[in-house]
Scaffold this active site. Structure first.
Site, PDB file in Angstrom:
ATOM      1  N   GLU A 152       0.967  -0.846  -0.285  1.00 41.00           N
ATOM      2  CA  GLU A 152       0.398   0.156   0.059  1.00 41.00           C
ATOM      3  C   GLU A 152       1.032   1.482  -0.104  1.00 41.00           C
ATOM      4  OE1 GLU A 152      -0.499  -2.611   2.081  1.00 41.00           O
ATOM      5  OE2 GLU A 152      -2.601  -2.918   2.677  1.00 41.00           O
ATOM      6  N   GLY A 186       5.764  -1.788  14.909  1.00 36.13           N
ATOM      7  CA  GLY A 186       5.052  -1.193  14.015  1.00 36.13           C
ATOM      8  C   GLY A 186       4.218  -0.012  15.077  1.00 36.13           C
ATOM      9  N   ARG A 187       3.365  -0.500  15.286  1.00 37.77           N
ATOM     10  CA  ARG A 187       2.134  -0.223  16.549  1.00 37.77           C
ATOM     11  C   ARG A 187       2.849   0.259  17.743  1.00 37.77           C
ATOM     12  NH1 ARG A 187       2.366  -5.491  15.814  1.00 37.77           N
ATOM     13  NH2 ARG A 187       1.904  -7.013  17.261  1.00 37.77           N
ATOM     14  N   GLU A 193      -3.591  -6.430  16.979  1.00 40.64           N
ATOM     15  CA  GLU A 193      -2.623  -6.860  16.808  1.00 40.64           C
ATOM     16  C   GLU A 193      -1.460  -7.533  17.294  1.00 40.64           C
ATOM     17  OE1 GLU A 193      -1.468  -5.068  11.966  1.00 40.64           O
ATOM     18  OE2 GLU A 193       0.184  -4.395  13.218  1.00 40.64           O
ATOM     19  N   HIS A 206     -25.859   8.436  19.853  1.00 41.41           N
ATOM     20  CA  HIS A 206     -27.472   8.566  19.271  1.00 41.41           C
ATOM     21  C   HIS A 206     -26.841   7.235  18.038  1.00 41.41           C
ATOM     22  CE1 HIS A 206     -28.217  12.622  20.411  1.00 41.41           C
ATOM     23  NE2 HIS A 206     -26.670  13.007  20.968  1.00 41.41           N
TER      24      HIS A 206
HETATM   25  O1  F6P Z   1      -0.410  -3.960   9.723  1.00 40.21           O
HETATM   26  C1  F6P Z   1       0.494  -4.734   9.514  1.00 40.21           C
HETATM   27  C2  F6P Z   1       1.499  -4.046   9.343  1.00 40.21           C
HETATM   28  O2  F6P Z   1       2.109  -5.169   9.400  1.00 40.21           O
HETATM   29  C3  F6P Z   1       1.907  -3.645  11.260  1.00 40.21           C
HETATM   30  O3  F6P Z   1       2.946  -3.736  12.648  1.00 40.21           O
HETATM   31  C4  F6P Z   1       2.359  -2.429  10.828  1.00 40.21           C
HETATM   32  O4  F6P Z   1       2.545  -1.203  11.215  1.00 40.21           O
HETATM   33  C5  F6P Z   1       2.568  -2.221   8.931  1.00 40.21           C
HETATM   34  O5  F6P Z   1       1.337  -2.848   9.106  1.00 40.21           O
HETATM   35  C6  F6P Z   1       2.911  -1.318   8.497  1.00 40.21           C
HETATM   36  O6  F6P Z   1       4.516  -1.821   7.974  1.00 40.21           O
HETATM   37  P1  F6P Z   1       6.033  -1.409   7.376  1.00 40.21           P
HETATM   38  O7  F6P Z   1       6.399   0.239   8.948  1.00 40.21           O
HETATM   39  O8  F6P Z   1       6.881  -1.910   6.982  1.00 40.21           O
HETATM   40  O9  F6P Z   1       5.320  -0.186   5.949  1.00 40.21           O
END
Ligand code: F6P
Length: 528
Positions: free
Chosen positions: A212, A267-268, A353, A384
């Site tokens: 993405e 990541g999170r 996650e 609401h």
């Molecule tokens: O959603 C899955 C994941 O692996 C997360 O843990 C991470 O924050 C996200 O994809 C984005 O990954 P990256 O920072 O490598 O693009």
């Protein structure tokens, strides 16, 4: 190792679950006039009231015992000191080092990581000050007026949530945009409003391999080249936050504009790293440091406070009580603060996650429930929409209410209505419609619905940092008690792999997929 469900504490809690089920929360208050004082606590600018819970003194004691008999003390020490606790990825978990305010060395692979952390902080400081002051120029000499963060998951949700929460502190001449979805309409809608000469893109991706983000980044670069600069100008308009320097450089980002972070940042859990660059650009480096300081203060509280007075531990235990002993499936997050409208989405990733796991750290299936379904929406909007089900439906949903006490100047009347609505809801969920004047069951709200109330003195970077660290540690404590690995996400990886396979095989080899997927792919192919 003794199975969790066979432990003395677990069995005691199971018994207590059966007897407590019929208690009325309001009776706990009648029996103990000091319940509110006893079941509330302050840490810095955060105040937690956990008295409106379906939890007697006996239950609380048993829950604290569960934590005391778990591996929490040991695992907490391991996390902070950089031991490998993410066992499936063979990594330490060191988001706490990113916000450390001390010089205590944190050793990974024989090397102290603190000097590198300080170096990257300095890089963030210099860059954010240059962009904010206008010293940083685009290809035709103009200052930056729009910053677009391109990232997804942890590389979007944290900075996105924090920039919105702290909007009132933002630079008045710079607008911030967050593009995450691979749906092209997301990026097109943002680009349409921008001038390439005054736009800065941050490609935020730990791995620099997420489909993405790479697709959105390429679209942004194409747009930039079509509407303005040349290849050589890309460096003035694109920077990256990534552990993958090589891929960032190949994309055209200058070496000195790759903001590093490390494999040991999940990541999170990454908003404290260079993934937080948009936050520093928005509220300034000092504000970003305050955010880190607030989180660090919560870390210190988490390390030092006894279990029974430890805010993250208490929140974790309350969650475990509902999930494992009272049959709750979900946890609602309802901030009565429009600035926090991204918080439920952020916490969804953080919690789901992390603790959406069904095998323990040794890979054995667990025979108890783990992480809840986390969901929510701001109040008073939620009132609401879904509150009806919470008041009178068949589900049992614990709620976290969150609000900031201090009103924004000029919003006093609204703020008063906002806070009183929240308090009214928390009261109504507990008390129900108890006047007995109307016996028609359609009107009856049974009450006895539990909630916590978390109050921030004010929405400041420091208090937001503490709030997020509080939830991070809550998730960690639950993971330790459930004996699961809260720091991997193999389920997400599976989806990523299959998406890759589908696009690679769509023209040649769809038979590899199930009949439903084959049928759907046939429809999709008509359009490509
Ligand atoms: O959603 C899955 C994941 O692996 C997360 O843990 C991470 O924050 C996200 O994809 C984005 O990954 P990256 O920072 O490598 O693009």
């Amino acid at each position: 190792m003794l199975q969790l469900t066979r432990s003395v504490s677990w069995q005691a809690l199971t018994r207590l679950g059966e007897v407590t089920r019929n208690d009325r929360i309001r009776d706990y208050f009648a029996a103990d006039p000091k319940r509110f004082e006893k079941m509330s606590l302050r840490v810095g600018g955060l105040f937690l009231d956990y008295s409106k819970h379906h939890i007697s003194d006996e239950v609380m004691e048993a829950l604290v015992e569960l934590a005391e008999h778990s591996a929490l003390v040991q695992r907490r020490a391991q996390m902070f000191s950089g031991d490998i606790i993410n066992v499936t990825e063979n990594r330490p978990v060191l988001h706490t080092a990113l916000r450390s305010q001390t010089n205590t060395p944190v050793i990974v692979d024989g090397k102290d990581v603190m000097p590198e952390i300080h170096k990257t902080r300095e890089q963030i400081r210099a860059f954010s000050e240059a962009v904010r002051s206008g010293e940083w120029k685009g290809f035709d000499g103009q200052r930056i007026r729009d910053v677009v963060n391109i990232g997804i998951g942890g590389s979007d949700l944290g900075p996105n949530m924090a920039c919105r929460a702290l909007l009132k502190h933002r630079h008045p001449e710079i607008n911030f945009h967050f593009v995450s979805n691979v749906d092209g309409n997301h990026i097109q809608k943002v680009l349409k409003r921008l001038d390439p000469a005054t736009t800065l893109f941050i490609v935020s991706t730990k791995t620099f391999s997420t489909q993405e983000t790479l697709l959105n980044a390429k679209t942004a670069r194409r747009w930039f080249l079509e509407h303005a600069g040349q290849d050589a100008d890309v460096g003035a308009h694109f920077v990256a936050a990534s552990t993958n320097r090589k891929a960032a450089k190949e994309f055209g980002i200058r070496e000195e504009n790759v903001f590093e972070f490390w494999a040991w940042v999940g990541g999170r859990y990454s908003m404290w790293s260079s993934i937080g660059l948009p936050i520093a650009l928005s509220i300034g480096y000092e504000g970003f440091m305050e955010l880190l300081e607030g989180a660090h203060e919560m870390d210190q509280h988490f390390i030092n406070a006894p279990m029974a007075e430890n805010m993250p531990v208490l929140m974790a235990l309350i969650g475990i009580w509902y999930i494992n002993f009272m049959g709750a499936e979900t946890q609602a997050i309802v901030p009565y603060d429009q600035a926090l409208h991204q918080l439920p989405a952020f916490l969804q990733q953080l919690d789901m996650e992390s603790n959406g796991k069904s095998v323990d750290i040794f890979g054995r299936p667990v025979d108890y429930k783990t992480g809840p379904i986390v969901w929510g929406e701001t109040g008073s909007n939620g009132q609401h929409a879904f509150f009806q089900l919470l008041h009178q439906g068949t589900r049992y949903v614990p709620i976290d209410f969150i609000a900031s006490l201090k009103p924004e100047p000029g919003t006093e009347e609204h703020h008063f209505a906002l806070i009183t609505n929240m308090l009214a809801q928390a009261n109504a969920f507990m008390e129900g419609s108890q006047d007995g004047s109307n016996l028609d069951p359609h009107y009856n709200c049974p009450g006895n619905r539990p909630s916590s109330t978390l109050l921030l003195d004010e929405m400041t970077p420091r208090n937001l940092g503490a709030l997020i660290a509080l939830y991070e540690h809550k998730v960690f404590v639950q993971g330790v008690i459930w004996n699961i690995n809260s720091f991997d996400q193999w389920g997400v990886q599976l989806g990523k792999r299959i998406a890759g396979e589908i696009s690679a095989r769509i023209d040649t080899d769809v038979k590899a997929f199930d009949p439903s997927t084959q049928g759907l792919l046939a429809l999709v192919r008509e359009h490509f």
